[in-house]
Scaffold this active site. Structure first.
Site, mmCIF file in Angstrom:
data_model
loop_
_atom_site.group_PDB
_atom_site.id
_atom_site.type_symbol
_atom_site.label_atom_id
_atom_site.label_comp_id
_atom_site.label_asym_id
_atom_site.label_seq_id
_atom_site.Cartn_x
_atom_site.Cartn_y
_atom_site.Cartn_z
ATOM 1 N N SER A 1 -8.238 -81.660 5.770
ATOM 2 C CA SER A 1 -7.458 -80.870 6.720
ATOM 3 C C SER A 1 -7.940 -80.984 8.158
ATOM 4 C CB SER A 1 -7.458 -79.395 6.296
ATOM 5 O OG SER A 1 -8.776 -78.884 6.303
ATOM 6 N N LYS B 1 -6.943 -69.740 7.015
ATOM 7 C CA LYS B 1 -7.176 -70.431 8.277
ATOM 8 C C LYS B 1 -6.516 -69.711 9.450
ATOM 9 C CE LYS B 1 -7.586 -74.959 6.041
ATOM 10 N NZ LYS B 1 -6.959 -76.282 5.825
#
Length: 795
Positions: free
Chosen positions: A689, A732
């Site tokens: 990511s 996140k």
């Protein structure tokens, strides 16, 4: 002494003139003046014995073998010192000679002769051991006492005096030889006694070997005495039982075993058993009636029948099908967790319309401390079912779940049936905690045993090895919990419906603390809510500066610490109510433990803000890069894993191959190297990511332009310039929100995950959905790639 030495010398000279037949013996040594029976069967040994018998003196040499297993010993296989012996008696049988030999004196072998069919030796007589004194006398008496003890242990009924065996001649060497011959020393130790040059040495060796043998004999006597005592005790109990039975029969009273059987029969009759189970139980009862109470199988069979009678074959609780009340119970016990609550209410709705429906098999997956185990208790309370929990963490033995067969000593049913037995109903809520931490070794694979237990198509007739009868588990509501799905085998995971429990945001943790944790901890400390309060600002500081977790366990411990310190104040006489302000938190909890990564005020070229997922929640992750003039290479530091390193290489390759399109100076790629570093180097990092952050930081470095300081980003990139979806979006985004970042770049396919965010966070954040690296650079690097051509789509 000189005369004895002269006699020995003359005898040795006379012995050297003739070769003596050699008779090797195994695992024993013949001593001077002692008799020894021998059975001679080896061909060479028989020939040596016949040669000795043919002589006038019937003399031969007895020598011990070094290795008793050797069948055809040579000169190298024999000890160098032996005993000259005389054959006193002989008898023959089929191929074997039975001899009685008597030792005459110790001799040393000068040489061997192998020319004859048997071994011959030239020998030299050794002087008898000599030496006197106080020490010899003391050892003599001590060896006598030890020998007497040994004789008393071996022959307690007919004790004999060792002195009477030795005779009136008090010869120290003779005593050493006699006691050593009484012991099973083996050839090597017995040979050491034979070779002893002095009385003192011979007695010391005999004393050491005899003391050890006496210890062994006394220990064996103790063990035998204990075993005899136990046997006598069992015989006494058997006699008393027989007498008790006879007395009861005379008085017309029933036998206790018969009364026990009647009680078991009554329990079986009253139990609501299936017909096949009832037949098996009655068959075992009939077998039990034929067994004596002292038989080993009696208690095993009795325990089996008791288990059959106690299991709830058809007895269950009725589900509470009031959906409104169930929702109220779930909301009362847990904050948020709407997905799980909706799934439980859906099951209640199905049960209301179809009472015969199978119970669901759920798997709650989430980080530690988010309430998976306590949620199972709340679900049981909402359904009105009994709750049983069993921890599977570290379980290695398959028999723990399936049970042991009754042929094994100490056999018992598996933990599944034991839990149902404790619950007393056939439809409890059974929580399988830590299913991701099951072990596997030579004892079996517990995960494979769970395949039948958790399969609705099979668990209707579950067979426990101990019960060996089909038991219906289809009505049991199974809930498994796990921290991760990676270690759960795919076939087992396929049988469960996975519900993910994400970590809580700081705002949610504050709400949970105010609603559940603070009242509970104050009550445990003996305080009332009027006496102490912890406002939201104080809880926020605790959450942000004293905990780093996805759940609330550390938060609960911190609140418990404050509650105990407040309880001490009130116990010491303080009467005024206390409000713990945010500024006072360090007074109760000490210095702050954690500092969250905050948004940097200024980002120079070569720095980008990424987002990472950890088991404790999301984190802001800054990626830094600098140019290394003169050598075109890529250096990566910061404990980066393999996937993250590949993301950096893919980002550099893409930017290099599209430098003209993106307006990046191509000569910098060819001339200069790049060093990429991710801070917190002691913490391992990995995952795809960070791809968009890697691309942004490299583009910023090559273009010498800073990345927008209010932007955080996440997403995987490909060499074709596409941005692929990643996981952990909720955590996140919450991390970016905590850090003060209000704009997040994320893959377009992750837009569906934004609905899981708290409403307040969604309202305060701006989300930029992207499909390509070009889209990322347009948002993150104003002025770069504004006119860049999009990557060509595949045909």
């Amino acid at each position: 002494m000189a005369e004895n030495s002269e006699i020995t010398k003359k005898r040795s000279e006379s012995l050297r003139k003739a070769l003596l037949p050699v008779l090797p013996i195994r695992n024993a040594v013949l001593y001077p003046d002692l008799l020894m029976p021998l059975s001679v069967g080896r061909e060479a040994s028989v020939a040596a014995a016949n040669a000795a018998l043919a002589g006038e003196e019937k003399t031969l040499l007895i020598v011990a073998q070094k290795d008793g297993q050797r069948e055809d010993p040579g000169p190298d296989d024999l000890f160098g010192v032996g005993t000259r012996a005389v054959i006193r008696r002989m008898s023959r049988s089929e191929g074997t000679l039975e001899l009685l030999v008597q030792g005459v004196e110790r001799v040393k072998v000068v040489r061997y002769d192998t020319s004859a069919p048997y071994l011959q030796a030239e020998i030299e007589a050794l002087p008898a051991p000599a030496g006197e004194g106080v020490e010899v006398e003391a050892l003599f008496q001590s060896v006598l006492e030890l020998g007497q003890r040994a004789l008393h242990i071996v022959q307690p009924e007919q004790p004999r005096s060792l002195e009477s065996i030795v005779g009136s001649e008090r010869d120290p060497a003779g005593l050493a030889y006699l006691t050593s011959s009484m012991l099973n020393l083996g050839a090597e130790k017995a040979q050491r006694v034979l070779e002893a040059a002095s009385n003192l040495e011979a007695l010391e060796l005999a004393h050491a070997f005899l003391a050890h043998e006496v210890q062994v004999l006394e220990l064996r006597q103790k063990i035998a005495s204990h075993a005899a005592t136990e046997m006598s005790k069992e015989q006494r109990e058997y006699m008393l039982r027989q007498q008790l039975r006879a007395i009861q029969e005379e008085l017309g009273e029933s036998k206790p075993e018969a009364a026990d059987l009647e009680l078991l029969r009554k329990r079986i009759e009253e139990a609501d058993l299936p017909e096949a189970v009832r037949k098996e139980a009655e068959r075992e009862l009939d077998r039990l009636a034929r067994l004596p109470a002292a038989a080993p199988d009696y208690q095993i069979t009795r325990g089996y029948v008791e288990l059959v009678a106690e299991l709830p074959w058809r007895h269950g609780t009725r589900d509470a099908l009031d959906l409104t009340a169930a929702r109220a119970v779930l909301d009362e016990d847990h904050y948020d967790l709407d997905d799980v609550k909706q799934r439980i209410l859906e099951h209640l709705a199905v049960m209301k319309l179809n009472p015969g429906a199978h119970a669901p098999i759920l798997c709650l997956v989430g980080p530690p401390g988010v309430g998976k185990t306590s949620l199972g208790q709340s679900i049981a309370r909402a359904l009105g079912r009994k709750f049983e929990r069993m921890s599977l963490g570290g379980l290695h033995d398959e028999a723990e779940l399936r049970g042991h067969r009754r042929t094994y000593i100490g056999a018992m049913p598996g933990r599944i049936l034991q839990a149902i037995r404790r619950a007393g109903v056939n439809n409890p809520l059974l929580m399988l905690d830590e299913v991701d931490k099951l072990g596997r070794d030579f004892r079996g694979d517990p995960a494979s045993a769970l395949l039948e237990i958790l399969d609705p198509a099979q668990n209707g007739s579950f067979h426990d090895n101990y019960l060996d009868l089909p038991f219906d588990l289809s009505k049991v509501f199974f809930i498994a919990t796990a921290n991760t799905l990676d270690s759960i085998p795919a076939p087992l995971l396929d049988r469960m419906e996975v519900l993910r429990l994400s970590g809580y945001s700081p705002e949610e943790k504050v709400a949970i603390a105010q609603r559940y944790i603070v009242p509970r901890r104050l009550a445990e400390a003996g305080l009332k809510t009027e006496q102490a309060t912890i406002p939201d600002e104080a809880l926020k500081r605790i959450v942000n500066r004293y905990t780093r977790e996805a759940g609330v366990r550390e938060l609960e411990r911190a609140v418990g610490t404050i509650a105990r310190k407040l309880a001490r104040r009130f116990a010491e006489g303080k009467a005024e109510p206390v409000e713990v302000s945010a500024a006072q938190v360090p007074e109760y909890l000490g210095a702050e433990r954690y500092s969250r990564e905050r948004a940097r005020g200024v980002l120079p070229p070569g720095v980008a803000t990424g987002l990472a997922w950890t088991e404790f929640g999301g984190e802001v992750l800054y990626v830094e890069a600098t140019r290394l003039p003169g050598r075109p290479r890529l250096r990566l530091t910061g404990s980066l894993g393999k996937v993250m390193r590949e993301s950096a290489k893919a980002a550099q390759s893409y930017l290099w191959s599209h430098a003209d399109e993106l307006g990046l100076p191509l000569e910098k790629f060819r001339r200069d190297g790049v060093h990429i570093h991710v801070p917190s180097g002691a913490v391992p990092k990995d995952g795809p990511s960070a791809g968009v952050a890697m691309a942004s930081v490299l583009a910023s470095l090559y273009a010498n332009r800073p990345v927008a300081k209010d932007v955080a980003m996440t997403g995987e990139i490909t060499l074709a310039g596409l941005v692929l979806p990643v996981g952990g979006i909720r955590e996140k985004v919450l991390a970016a929100h905590r850090a003060g970042l209000r704009r997040v770049i994320l893959p377009r396919e992750n837009a569906k995950d934004l609905k899981n965010l708290p409403e307040q966070v969604r309202a305060e954040m701006t989300f930029v959905e992207v499909d390509t690296v070009h889209d990322v650079l347009r948002e993150a690097l104003p002025g770069v790639a504004q006119q860049a051509r999009e990557p060509a789509a595949a045909d």
